[in-house]
Design a protein around this motif. Structure first.
Motif, PDB file in Angstrom:
ATOM      1  N   ILE A  29       9.295  23.113   3.283  1.00 18.76           N
ATOM      2  CA  ILE A  29      10.241  21.912   3.136  1.00 18.76           C
ATOM      3  C   ILE A  29      10.855  21.538   4.317  1.00 18.76           C
ATOM      4  O   ILE A  29      11.032  20.256   4.555  1.00 18.76           O
ATOM      5  CB  ILE A  29      10.922  21.907   2.013  1.00 18.76           C
ATOM      6  CG1 ILE A  29      12.073  22.744   1.888  1.00 18.76           C
ATOM      7  CG2 ILE A  29      10.237  22.098   0.541  1.00 18.76           C
ATOM      8  CD1 ILE A  29      13.266  22.729   0.871  1.00 18.76           C
ATOM      9  N   SER A  50       6.234  13.214  -1.419  1.00 22.66           N
ATOM     10  CA  SER A  50       5.887  14.586  -0.694  1.00 22.66           C
ATOM     11  C   SER A  50       5.521  15.903  -2.002  1.00 22.66           C
ATOM     12  O   SER A  50       5.889  15.293  -2.960  1.00 22.66           O
ATOM     13  CB  SER A  50       7.606  14.960  -0.223  1.00 22.66           C
ATOM     14  OG  SER A  50       7.942  14.399   0.886  1.00 22.66           O
ATOM     15  N   ALA A  52       6.103  19.117  -3.596  1.00 17.93           N
ATOM     16  CA  ALA A  52       6.785  20.496  -3.717  1.00 17.93           C
ATOM     17  C   ALA A  52       6.116  21.334  -4.318  1.00 17.93           C
ATOM     18  O   ALA A  52       5.676  21.270  -5.483  1.00 17.93           O
ATOM     19  CB  ALA A  52       8.461  20.205  -4.211  1.00 17.93           C
ATOM     20  N   ILE A  58      12.371  20.046  -4.763  1.00 14.94           N
ATOM     21  CA  ILE A  58      12.660  18.548  -5.037  1.00 14.94           C
ATOM     22  C   ILE A  58      13.849  17.733  -4.524  1.00 14.94           C
ATOM     23  O   ILE A  58      13.770  16.793  -4.069  1.00 14.94           O
ATOM     24  CB  ILE A  58      12.296  18.184  -6.665  1.00 14.94           C
ATOM     25  CG1 ILE A  58      10.955  18.892  -6.911  1.00 14.94           C
ATOM     26  CG2 ILE A  58      12.565  16.782  -7.001  1.00 14.94           C
ATOM     27  CD1 ILE A  58      10.633  18.713  -8.515  1.00 14.94           C
ATOM     28  N   LEU A  61      14.208  17.338  -0.886  1.00 17.60           N
ATOM     29  CA  LEU A  61      13.207  16.597  -0.502  1.00 17.60           C
ATOM     30  C   LEU A  61      13.497  14.930  -0.724  1.00 17.60           C
ATOM     31  O   LEU A  61      13.384  14.108   0.374  1.00 17.60           O
ATOM     32  CB  LEU A  61      11.745  16.709  -0.680  1.00 17.60           C
ATOM     33  CG  LEU A  61      11.149  18.040  -0.307  1.00 17.60           C
ATOM     34  CD1 LEU A  61       9.989  18.534  -1.033  1.00 17.60           C
ATOM     35  CD2 LEU A  61      10.994  18.122   1.297  1.00 17.60           C
ATOM     36  N   LEU A  62      14.104  14.662  -1.689  1.00 17.60           N
ATOM     37  CA  LEU A  62      14.426  13.337  -2.046  1.00 17.60           C
ATOM     38  C   LEU A  62      15.716  13.027  -1.018  1.00 17.60           C
ATOM     39  O   LEU A  62      15.855  11.966  -0.815  1.00 17.60           O
ATOM     40  CB  LEU A  62      14.901  13.281  -3.407  1.00 17.60           C
ATOM     41  CG  LEU A  62      13.848  13.507  -4.631  1.00 17.60           C
ATOM     42  CD1 LEU A  62      14.286  13.725  -5.904  1.00 17.60           C
ATOM     43  CD2 LEU A  62      13.009  12.067  -4.504  1.00 17.60           C
ATOM     44  N   SER A  66      12.432  11.475   0.999  1.00 19.43           N
ATOM     45  CA  SER A  66      11.048  11.068   0.185  1.00 19.43           C
ATOM     46  C   SER A  66      11.694  10.258  -0.911  1.00 19.43           C
ATOM     47  O   SER A  66      12.437  10.380  -1.589  1.00 19.43           O
ATOM     48  CB  SER A  66      10.606  12.463  -0.280  1.00 19.43           C
ATOM     49  OG  SER A  66       9.953  13.308   0.855  1.00 19.43           O
ATOM     50  N   VAL A  69       8.780  12.888  -5.002  1.00 22.56           N
ATOM     51  CA  VAL A  69       8.365  14.302  -4.863  1.00 22.56           C
ATOM     52  C   VAL A  69       7.618  14.896  -5.968  1.00 22.56           C
ATOM     53  O   VAL A  69       8.127  14.668  -7.031  1.00 22.56           O
ATOM     54  CB  VAL A  69       9.479  15.218  -4.587  1.00 22.56           C
ATOM     55  CG1 VAL A  69       9.240  16.645  -4.428  1.00 22.56           C
ATOM     56  CG2 VAL A  69      10.358  14.592  -3.505  1.00 22.56           C
TER      57      VAL A  69
END
Length: 92
Positions: A29, A50, A52, A58, A61-62, A66, A69
């Motif tokens: 990540i 993305s 995960a 998650i 990444l948000l 992103s 996810v």
């Protein structure tokens, strides 16, 4: 154009004008977050999806940028196809 997604010059030299969606599916990540940052610096205007592998990946990444996810084990196939299509057709 092909290249290493972690290479800053790849994103800086790539014409991203017609690209509506980038899918980032890497095992780390940290790499996904780095590439998301590079896309932002390259003025990418499309959506970023993305993958995960674990639930606790998650939110980071948000937070990194992103737009969506997908959990690899529960959504990568069907969920990716359906929601990615929605991401790019909303702007059409």
């Amino acid at each position: 154009m092909t290249g290493d997604g972690e290479d800053v010059e790849l994103w800086q030299n790539m014409d991203l004008t017609g690209v509506k969606l980038v899918l980032l599916a890497l095992p780390s990540i940290e790499d996904i977050c780095n590439i998301t940052e590079q896309l932002n610096h390259a003025k990418y205007q499309g959506k970023i999806a993305s993958i995960a592998r674990y639930e606790d990946e998650i939110e980071p990444l948000l937070a990194a940028g992103s737009d969506k996810v997908f959990n690899f084990f529960t959504e990568a196939g069907t969920g990716f196809a359906e929601e990615s299509l929605q991401l790019i057709t909303k702007e059409a």
